[in-house]
Design a protein around this motif. Structure first.
Motif, mmCIF file in Angstrom:
data_model
loop_
_atom_site.group_PDB
_atom_site.id
_atom_site.type_symbol
_atom_site.label_atom_id
_atom_site.label_comp_id
_atom_site.label_asym_id
_atom_site.label_seq_id
_atom_site.Cartn_x
_atom_site.Cartn_y
_atom_site.Cartn_z
ATOM 1 N N LEU A 1 0.830 -1.215 0.000
ATOM 2 C CA LEU A 1 0.000 0.000 0.000
ATOM 3 C C LEU A 1 0.864 1.265 0.000
ATOM 4 C CD1 LEU A 1 -2.857 -0.879 2.532
ATOM 5 C CD2 LEU A 1 -3.051 -0.637 0.064
ATOM 6 N N ALA A 2 1.995 1.175 0.689
ATOM 7 C CA ALA A 2 2.869 2.354 0.792
ATOM 8 C C ALA A 2 3.378 2.795 -0.578
ATOM 9 C CB ALA A 2 4.035 2.050 1.719
ATOM 10 N N LEU A 3 3.395 1.853 -1.521
ATOM 11 C CA LEU A 3 3.881 2.188 -2.862
ATOM 12 C C LEU A 3 2.982 3.201 -3.562
ATOM 13 C CD1 LEU A 3 4.969 -1.372 -4.061
ATOM 14 C CD2 LEU A 3 6.430 0.470 -3.209
ATOM 15 N N GLY B 1 7.269 9.101 -2.601
ATOM 16 C CA GLY B 1 8.441 8.619 -1.861
ATOM 17 C C GLY B 1 8.691 9.347 -0.555
ATOM 18 N N SER B 2 8.430 10.643 -0.544
ATOM 19 C CA SER B 2 8.721 11.436 0.649
ATOM 20 C C SER B 2 7.803 11.079 1.819
ATOM 21 C CB SER B 2 8.574 12.930 0.336
ATOM 22 O OG SER B 2 7.265 13.194 -0.160
ATOM 23 N N GLU B 3 6.662 10.500 1.523
ATOM 24 C CA GLU B 3 5.690 10.183 2.575
ATOM 25 C C GLU B 3 5.730 8.710 2.984
ATOM 26 O OE1 GLU B 3 3.105 11.978 4.168
ATOM 27 O OE2 GLU B 3 4.245 13.713 3.516
ATOM 28 N N ARG B 4 6.354 7.900 2.125
ATOM 29 C CA ARG B 4 6.231 6.443 2.268
ATOM 30 C C ARG B 4 6.756 5.920 3.603
ATOM 31 N NH1 ARG B 4 8.392 4.354 -3.055
ATOM 32 N NH2 ARG B 4 6.641 5.530 -3.885
ATOM 33 N N ASP B 5 8.006 6.269 3.917
ATOM 34 C CA ASP B 5 8.634 5.715 5.117
ATOM 35 C C ASP B 5 7.907 6.169 6.380
ATOM 36 O OD1 ASP B 5 10.432 4.385 3.597
ATOM 37 O OD2 ASP B 5 12.048 5.851 3.832
ATOM 38 N N GLY B 6 7.522 7.435 6.384
ATOM 39 C CA GLY B 6 6.819 7.977 7.547
ATOM 40 C C GLY B 6 5.493 7.277 7.776
ATOM 41 N N TRP B 7 4.775 7.054 6.696
ATOM 42 C CA TRP B 7 3.471 6.394 6.800
ATOM 43 C C TRP B 7 3.638 4.961 7.301
ATOM 44 C CZ3 TRP B 7 1.266 2.138 4.375
ATOM 45 C CH2 TRP B 7 -0.112 1.995 4.541
ATOM 46 N N TYR C 1 -6.675 8.436 0.236
ATOM 47 C CA TYR C 1 -5.594 9.079 0.983
ATOM 48 C C TYR C 1 -4.432 9.439 0.045
ATOM 49 C CZ TYR C 1 -1.979 9.830 4.493
ATOM 50 O OH TYR C 1 -0.981 10.381 5.251
ATOM 51 N N ALA C 2 -4.079 8.487 -0.822
ATOM 52 C CA ALA C 2 -2.961 8.730 -1.748
ATOM 53 C C ALA C 2 -3.286 9.900 -2.671
ATOM 54 C CB ALA C 2 -2.679 7.466 -2.564
ATOM 55 N N TYR C 3 -4.540 9.975 -3.106
ATOM 56 C CA TYR C 3 -4.938 11.088 -3.971
ATOM 57 C C TYR C 3 -4.770 12.417 -3.222
ATOM 58 C CZ TYR C 3 -7.794 14.293 -6.669
ATOM 59 O OH TYR C 3 -8.228 15.383 -7.371
ATOM 60 N N THR C 4 -5.214 12.442 -1.975
ATOM 61 C CA THR C 4 -5.116 13.665 -1.166
ATOM 62 C C THR C 4 -3.661 14.081 -0.973
ATOM 63 O OG1 THR C 4 -7.035 12.851 0.060
ATOM 64 C CG2 THR C 4 -5.901 14.731 0.987
ATOM 65 N N VAL C 5 -2.812 13.097 -0.633
ATOM 66 C CA VAL C 5 -1.402 13.399 -0.397
ATOM 67 C C VAL C 5 -0.741 13.853 -1.690
ATOM 68 C CG1 VAL C 5 0.825 12.403 0.262
ATOM 69 C CG2 VAL C 5 -1.221 11.832 1.559
ATOM 70 N N ARG C 6 -1.027 13.138 -2.772
ATOM 71 C CA ARG C 6 -0.390 13.470 -4.051
ATOM 72 C C ARG C 6 -0.845 14.825 -4.568
ATOM 73 N NH1 ARG C 6 2.657 9.865 -6.637
ATOM 74 N NH2 ARG C 6 2.792 7.790 -5.713
ATOM 75 N N ALA C 7 -2.080 15.187 -4.288
ATOM 76 C CA ALA C 7 -2.580 16.493 -4.727
ATOM 77 C C ALA C 7 -1.744 17.602 -4.107
ATOM 78 C CB ALA C 7 -4.041 16.653 -4.328
#
Lengths: 117, 170
Positions: B114-116, B120-126, B157-163
């Motif tokens: 799911l993290a994929l 990239g900047s949010e992946r490890d933190g999430w 969530y990914a859409y929101t973050v990517r936006a």
């Protein structure tokens, strides 16, 4: 502002916690699992709303100190709390949203969500 | 204070080691067995094997193996290393208690996949955030529900973050 956003803001303002913990909620904030348990919102609602509030500058997030997590033998938690801007603007926005609520109950259709959280 | 093992935490050991290190002026790197730990990074998980080496910056100032041998009087060794060694040995039971009580870090293949979806900047933190929550959730069913909740939540969530990421880069 959606009802879910209102609910989340109420929690972050400490209005859903007992009096003694209100200061803690405002200063330390709450981590995601705590927010999920208190609001009972599904992840698909809670975290996108949190993210949008963060993007709007109302909510800030930070990592728990390493020492605390290490002492309890678990990974660090990420805390969410109202920013200074959020603490100032959220109560006003909530009050405005509440004022509009009776109109909704009276059957007046709500305008679109554009511009809202 | 941990009620089960009646020990404050491994932090007390770190504090002891820090005081030995002289208010942060020196950095010790301690290797316990095969694992290398830095005192300054707050990560020190002990093991029963005290075959460790103490380094001051990049310079070896003491070796527990030789230190142990020196106890028989065959050779002299750095007093700083001896103090660190004593502190570590004295904490054997405390460390064992911490390790016994330490909650296992929960990893999930599904969460890694799911993290994929995240930038990239949010992946490890999430991932770290959710590992922490999975560790806190009791019961396999509840943990599975949490993961399942994220399966449904991730597209939104990914859409929101990517936006936001797109907005920042624009």
């Amino acid at each position: 502002m959606t009802t879910h956003t209102q609910e989340l803001l109420q929690v972050l303002l400490g209005r859903r916690t007992e009096e003694g913990r209100r200061h803690e909620v405002l200063t330390r904030g709450l981590y995601g699992l705590e927010l999920s348990r208190i609001t009972r919102l599904p992840n698909g609602t809670l975290f996108p709303v949190l993210e949008r509030l963060r993007q709007a500058g109302w909510v800030e997030r930070y990592w728990e100190q390493d020492e605390v997590a290490e002492a309890e033998g678990r990974p660090r938690r990420r805390y969410f709390k109202l920013s200074e801007k959020g603490a100032q603007e959220a109560p006003l926005a909530l009050a405005a949203a509440m004022a509009k609520a009776p109109a909704k109950r009276a059957g007046v259709r709500r305008p679109g969500l554009a511009g809202g959280f | 204070m941990c009620e089960k093992c009646n020990f404050a935490s491994s932090v007390s050991l770190l504090q002891r080691m820090r005081s030995l290190a002289g208010a942060g002026k020196r950095i010790f790197v301690i290797s316990v067995g095969k694992e290398v730990h830095s005192v300054s990074s707050n990560v020190l998980r002990g093991s029963g094997d005290f075959n460790f080496t103490i380094l001051e910056s990049d310079q070896v100032v003491g070796d527990a193996g030789s230190s142990a041998r020196s106890a028989s009087g065959s050779e002299e060794w750095d007093p700083l290393a001896k103090a660190a060694y004593d502190a570590l040995v004295a904490s054997t039971q405390e460390l064992a208690a911490v390790n016994a009580h330490e909650q296992p870090v929960r990893r999930s293949v599904v969460m890694n996949v799911l993290a994929l979806f995240l930038p990239g900047s949010e992946r490890d933190g999430w991932l770290e955030e959710n590992r922490s929550y999975l560790t806190n959730i009791d019961g396999a069913v509840r943990r599975a529900l949490w993961v399942g909740g994220w399966v449904r939540a991730m597209p939104r969530y990914a859409y929101t973050v990517r936006a936001d990421v797109k907005k920042e880069s624009a």
